[in-house]
Scaffold this motif. Structure first.
Motif, mmCIF file in Angstrom:
data_model
loop_
_atom_site.group_PDB
_atom_site.id
_atom_site.type_symbol
_atom_site.label_atom_id
_atom_site.label_comp_id
_atom_site.label_asym_id
_atom_site.label_seq_id
_atom_site.Cartn_x
_atom_site.Cartn_y
_atom_site.Cartn_z
ATOM 1 N N GLY A 3 -29.570 -39.829 -58.807
ATOM 2 C CA GLY A 3 -30.919 -40.353 -58.601
ATOM 3 C C GLY A 3 -31.930 -39.870 -59.618
ATOM 4 N N ALA A 4 -31.627 -38.740 -60.274
ATOM 5 C CA ALA A 4 -32.546 -38.183 -61.275
ATOM 6 C C ALA A 4 -32.136 -38.535 -62.700
ATOM 7 C CB ALA A 4 -32.606 -36.661 -61.120
ATOM 8 N N ALA A 5 -31.118 -39.382 -62.842
ATOM 9 C CA ALA A 5 -30.547 -39.642 -64.163
ATOM 10 C C ALA A 5 -31.423 -40.529 -65.047
ATOM 11 C CB ALA A 5 -29.156 -40.259 -64.019
ATOM 12 N N HIS A 6 -32.333 -41.314 -64.436
ATOM 13 C CA HIS A 6 -33.094 -42.289 -65.236
ATOM 14 C C HIS A 6 -34.406 -42.584 -64.521
ATOM 15 C CE1 HIS A 6 -34.046 -46.024 -67.410
ATOM 16 N NE2 HIS A 6 -33.127 -45.665 -68.306
ATOM 17 N N PRO A 7 -35.509 -42.763 -65.240
ATOM 18 C CA PRO A 7 -36.807 -43.039 -64.605
ATOM 19 C C PRO A 7 -36.871 -44.372 -63.869
ATOM 20 C CG PRO A 7 -36.971 -43.176 -67.008
ATOM 21 C CD PRO A 7 -35.639 -42.574 -66.705
ATOM 22 N N ALA A 8 -35.909 -45.251 -64.089
ATOM 23 C CA ALA A 8 -35.915 -46.547 -63.406
ATOM 24 C C ALA A 8 -35.371 -46.449 -61.983
ATOM 25 C CB ALA A 8 -35.077 -47.567 -64.190
ATOM 26 N N LEU A 9 -34.934 -45.248 -61.558
ATOM 27 C CA LEU A 9 -34.309 -45.073 -60.254
ATOM 28 C C LEU A 9 -35.290 -44.453 -59.259
ATOM 29 C CD1 LEU A 9 -30.898 -43.642 -61.505
ATOM 30 C CD2 LEU A 9 -31.459 -46.021 -60.956
ATOM 31 N N ARG A 10 -35.212 -44.899 -57.994
ATOM 32 C CA ARG A 10 -36.055 -44.354 -56.928
ATOM 33 C C ARG A 10 -35.426 -43.077 -56.389
ATOM 34 N NH1 ARG A 10 -37.572 -47.645 -52.038
ATOM 35 N NH2 ARG A 10 -39.394 -46.258 -52.032
ATOM 36 N N ARG A 11 -36.142 -41.969 -56.523
ATOM 37 C CA ARG A 11 -35.641 -40.693 -56.029
ATOM 38 C C ARG A 11 -35.495 -40.733 -54.513
ATOM 39 N NH1 ARG A 11 -36.107 -36.350 -59.648
ATOM 40 N NH2 ARG A 11 -35.001 -35.204 -58.025
ATOM 41 N N GLY A 12 -34.398 -40.165 -54.035
ATOM 42 C CA GLY A 12 -34.159 -40.111 -52.601
ATOM 43 C C GLY A 12 -33.662 -41.404 -52.000
ATOM 44 N N GLU B 33 -8.560 -42.165 -53.036
ATOM 45 C CA GLU B 33 -9.974 -42.024 -52.710
ATOM 46 C C GLU B 33 -10.826 -42.374 -53.938
ATOM 47 O OE1 GLU B 33 -12.244 -40.659 -49.192
ATOM 48 O OE2 GLU B 33 -10.208 -41.307 -49.624
ATOM 49 N N GLN B 34 -11.795 -43.249 -53.727
ATOM 50 C CA GLN B 34 -12.689 -43.677 -54.797
ATOM 51 C C GLN B 34 -14.134 -43.328 -54.423
ATOM 52 O OE1 GLN B 34 -11.344 -46.326 -57.536
ATOM 53 N NE2 GLN B 34 -9.839 -44.767 -57.007
ATOM 54 N N ILE B 35 -14.914 -42.871 -55.401
ATOM 55 C CA ILE B 35 -16.302 -42.485 -55.148
ATOM 56 C C ILE B 35 -17.235 -43.634 -55.525
ATOM 57 C CG2 ILE B 35 -18.138 -40.847 -55.626
ATOM 58 C CD1 ILE B 35 -16.059 -38.815 -56.397
ATOM 59 N N VAL B 36 -18.079 -44.021 -54.561
ATOM 60 C CA VAL B 36 -19.046 -45.100 -54.755
ATOM 61 C C VAL B 36 -20.454 -44.505 -54.707
ATOM 62 C CG1 VAL B 36 -19.940 -47.280 -53.844
ATOM 63 C CG2 VAL B 36 -17.487 -46.752 -53.667
ATOM 64 N N PHE B 37 -21.281 -44.925 -55.654
ATOM 65 C CA PHE B 37 -22.682 -44.498 -55.653
ATOM 66 C C PHE B 37 -23.573 -45.732 -55.768
ATOM 67 C CE2 PHE B 37 -26.515 -42.970 -58.048
ATOM 68 C CZ PHE B 37 -27.064 -42.259 -56.988
ATOM 69 N N LEU B 38 -24.409 -45.937 -54.749
ATOM 70 C CA LEU B 38 -25.319 -47.073 -54.713
ATOM 71 C C LEU B 38 -26.745 -46.560 -54.765
ATOM 72 C CD1 LEU B 38 -23.578 -49.164 -51.886
ATOM 73 C CD2 LEU B 38 -23.081 -49.122 -54.338
ATOM 74 N N GLN B 39 -27.559 -47.121 -55.636
ATOM 75 C CA GLN B 39 -28.876 -46.563 -55.920
ATOM 76 C C GLN B 39 -29.922 -47.666 -56.053
ATOM 77 O OE1 GLN B 39 -30.228 -43.290 -56.530
ATOM 78 N NE2 GLN B 39 -32.119 -44.496 -56.649
ATOM 79 N N VAL C 39 -28.775 -47.690 -67.611
ATOM 80 C CA VAL C 39 -29.040 -46.920 -66.389
ATOM 81 C C VAL C 39 -27.726 -46.462 -65.759
ATOM 82 C CG1 VAL C 39 -29.962 -47.031 -64.049
ATOM 83 C CG2 VAL C 39 -31.249 -48.032 -65.930
ATOM 84 N N ILE C 40 -26.772 -47.367 -65.682
ATOM 85 C CA ILE C 40 -25.470 -47.024 -65.100
ATOM 86 C C ILE C 40 -24.777 -45.949 -65.920
ATOM 87 C CG2 ILE C 40 -23.128 -47.908 -64.699
ATOM 88 C CD1 ILE C 40 -24.414 -50.496 -63.710
ATOM 89 N N ALA C 41 -24.849 -46.057 -67.229
ATOM 90 C CA ALA C 41 -24.235 -45.045 -68.094
ATOM 91 C C ALA C 41 -24.882 -43.679 -67.876
ATOM 92 C CB ALA C 41 -24.364 -45.458 -69.555
ATOM 93 N N ALA C 42 -26.203 -43.675 -67.701
ATOM 94 C CA ALA C 42 -26.915 -42.417 -67.473
ATOM 95 C C ALA C 42 -26.498 -41.795 -66.142
ATOM 96 C CB ALA C 42 -28.421 -42.656 -67.497
ATOM 97 N N ILE C 43 -26.336 -42.629 -65.124
ATOM 98 C CA ILE C 43 -25.898 -42.129 -63.814
ATOM 99 C C ILE C 43 -24.510 -41.508 -63.909
ATOM 100 C CG2 ILE C 43 -25.183 -42.847 -61.499
ATOM 101 C CD1 ILE C 43 -27.411 -44.953 -61.590
ATOM 102 N N ARG C 44 -23.595 -42.212 -64.526
ATOM 103 C CA ARG C 44 -22.217 -41.706 -64.617
ATOM 104 C C ARG C 44 -22.172 -40.389 -65.380
ATOM 105 N NH1 ARG C 44 -18.741 -45.733 -67.529
ATOM 106 N NH2 ARG C 44 -17.054 -44.352 -66.793
#
Length: 588
Positions: A483-492, A505-511, A526-531
């Motif tokens: 959530g802190a990876a890019h300014p375009a993302l809403r924190r929390g 087991e696969q890890i999913v992150f939805l933001q 944005v996705i690259a920054a999150i990963r």
């Protein structure tokens, strides 16, 4: 116990066995003292009430309830923020009617709210709904009165009556005070049966822990129907004897400055706050606004959300230090509705205690303290158990107590532990157990943690831990980093969970995104920054990353992320993504 105020003889507050006696004592000792002050959106005082007025207005509600209903029957409470809720709640206590605080409609999903009210009404067997004039009209317009088969009462229009009844039966510690329905972050809401004994034990322990008195000045914006807002923001001030100023949660969320400006203006020294609110203040309050504040009177800020984020605490303390805020004000705590409210609170006389532990052993359930490093995890102590609480760390599979230095399920016993779930024997038997290392009833919290140097550290929820090749990864570690990876993302507003694909087991992150105006290439960045951020923070690769519109991620009424619900929606394919990487595959 009689409802007639003039006939009540109460000794010291320490001798009181219920909050009805506490309020009566406050009325007799300090009738004109401020009990509550309510602020409107512009920070003007809309209403104030003294202890004498509070007692009298609660009596009006109590007299009506005693004429209409038998002791022990349930009354749902549906009010917008304000003083009327407090009158109704204490009126229920006086009349030995079991209050069921319930949140009002927010406008976001009225049909879901209507369904919840109907479900809770049936579950608790409500005989009536006590509501404000506004909420009474809303409830009637929705047809909830006929749907639920209950009487809707405008509590603000109950007339005073000279009729004197026999009065309610005596209140014992075992008498049910109210039902606190859980937020539903990991399962369907359940009604926690809180007795007068539970309530008094927890409030006394909290008051002792943070050393409140009738000189304390409380301030709260927390929802009154939620356990932290009800007990920490409403009942604790009455017990302590200090006045409380409060405002609508919406007033805070729309402009966080209102909360801190009120803390400054009234020189408040005690306030309870969830973790996300501290981040919101740092991001929304401009330096010029901050510099107009004086927070040097603030003594205790109970941070009761779980987990407490050490980065959030440090950011808040640093940002507001120019206006007199001290890091020692922040008091991380741990609690849950099944233990009435608080289980542990850190020492208010010191800054939050943060320690670092080796990541790899910690993910395998072993606690090894180490210096801060790239492979260390920083955790905040939630303090020592409150007086009357006993905390054990137990193997959730065997029920045996874990040896020192091991992570296990946090279990709690003591006078604050509630009686049961209302009308729910299977969940009661599973959650309130007598097996294990202690002969007393133990509350299975469902949370993982450990005791270190006699203080409690919380590491996650059993149902939400992501298990990846033998590692236990807490979802909020992923959510914090992503959530802190890019300014375009809403924190929390990001959710991490796992799904199974081809037995793996696969890890999913939805933001959620802040806004919709990003190009395809910007979304890919944005996705690259999150990963990259998650890889660096937890040493794990995300298998799926989804970017969503603002308002998509579901939360409970208390602001907790609903990870299970989000996983269920994701697996059905019902989400509309702004961007999904690497694309949809079959999951289970």
């Amino acid at each position: 116990m009689s409802v007639e105020a003039d006939s009540i003889e109460v000794g010291s507050i320490a001798d009181a066995t219920n909050l009805v006696d506490v309020l009566a004592s406050r009325r007799r000792r300090n009738p004109n003292g401020l009990a509550f002050r309510f602020l409107d959106f512009d920070r003007d005082e809309t209403l104030t009430v003294t202890y004498s007025d509070l007692h009298q207005r609660a009596r009006v509600v109590a007299d009506f309830l005693m004429r209409e209903f038998a002791p022990g029957e349930r009354a749902m409470l549906i009010f917008e923020p304000g003083l009327s809720f407090i009158y109704a709640y204490f009126g229920c206590l006086m009349a030995s009617i079991v209050a069921v605080p319930t949140y009002p409609p927010t406008g976001a999903n009225v049909e879901a709210w209507r369904n919840r009210i109907a479900t809770l009404s049936v579950d608790c067997g409500a005989r009536c709904i006590l509501a404000s004039a506004l909420m009474s009209n809303v409830i009637e317009a929705m047809g909830l009165s006929s749907t639920c088969g209950v009487l809707v009462i405008n509590a603000e229009a109950i007339p005073e009556s000279s009729a004197i009844g026999a009065g309610p039966p005596a209140i014992s510690p075992e008498t049910v005070a109210f039902l606190q329905y859980t937020s539903g972050s990991t399962c369907s809401p359940r009604g926690v049966v809180v007795s007068h004994g539970n309530l008094m034990a927890n409030i006394r322990a909290m008051c002792s822990s943070i050393q409140c008195s009738d000189e304390s000045i409380f301030l709260s914006w927390l929802p009154q129907y939620h356990d932290m807002g009800l007990i920490g923001g409403t009942l604790l001030p009455v017990y302590a004897g200090g006045g409380c100023t409060f405002m609508s949660p919406i007033a805070f969320l729309q402009r966080p400055y209102r909360w801190l400006e009120a803390m400054s203006r009234y020189k408040a020294d005690v306030s309870c706050v969830p973790n996300f609110a501290l981040d919101l203040c740092v991001s929304k309050i401009k330096p010029a606004e901050r510099d107009s504040l004086n927070l040097e009177h603030w003594r205790v800020a109970i941070n009761g959300s779980e987990p407490v984020n050490p980065k959030t605490l440090a950011r808040f303390a640093q940002y507001f230090s120019p206006c007199g805020f001290r890091a020692s004000v922040l008091c991380p705590a741990y609690g849950l509705a099944e233990s009435t409210l608080a289980v542990s609170i850190s020492d208010w006389r010191r800054p939050p205690l943060t320690k670092t532990f080796d990541r790899t052993p910690l993910e395998q359930g072993v606690v090894i303290e180490s210096p801060a490093s790239l492979d260390a995890v920083a955790l905040v102590s939630c303090g020592a158990p409150l007086e009357g609480n006993c905390v054990s760390i137990v193997d959730p599979e065997t029920g045996n107590e874990c040896p020192a230095g091991r992570i296990g399920e946090i279990r709690v016993s003591g006078s604050s532990v509630a009686q049961a779930y209302w009308n729910n024997a299977p969940d009661t038997e599973q959650t309130f157990v007598t097996s294990g290392p202690s002969p007393a009833v133990q509350l299975r919290t469902g949370d993982l943690g450990f005791l270190y140097e006699d203080e409690l550290y919380v590491t996650g929820r059993i149902k939400e831990i992501i298990i990846l090749r033998g590692r236990n990864i807490a979802p909020y570690d992923i959510e914090e980093a992503g959530g802190a990876a890019h300014p375009a993302l809403r924190r929390g507003c990001g959710v991490a969970f796992s799904v199974t694909e081809d037995g793996t087991e696969q890890i999913v992150f939805l933001q959620e995104l802040v806004g919709p105006s990003l190009s395809d290439s910007e979304l890919d960045s944005v996705i690259a920054a999150i990963r990259s951020a998650v890889r660096a923070a937890v040493g794990a690769e995300l298998n799926v990353v989804g970017l969503l519109e603002k308002g998509t991620v579901p939360k409970t009424t208390s602001g907790k992320l609903q990870r299970k619900r989000m996983r269920d929606v994701y697996t059905t394919g019902a989400l509309n993504f702004q961007r999904l990487w690497p694309g949809r595959s079959s999951i289970s």
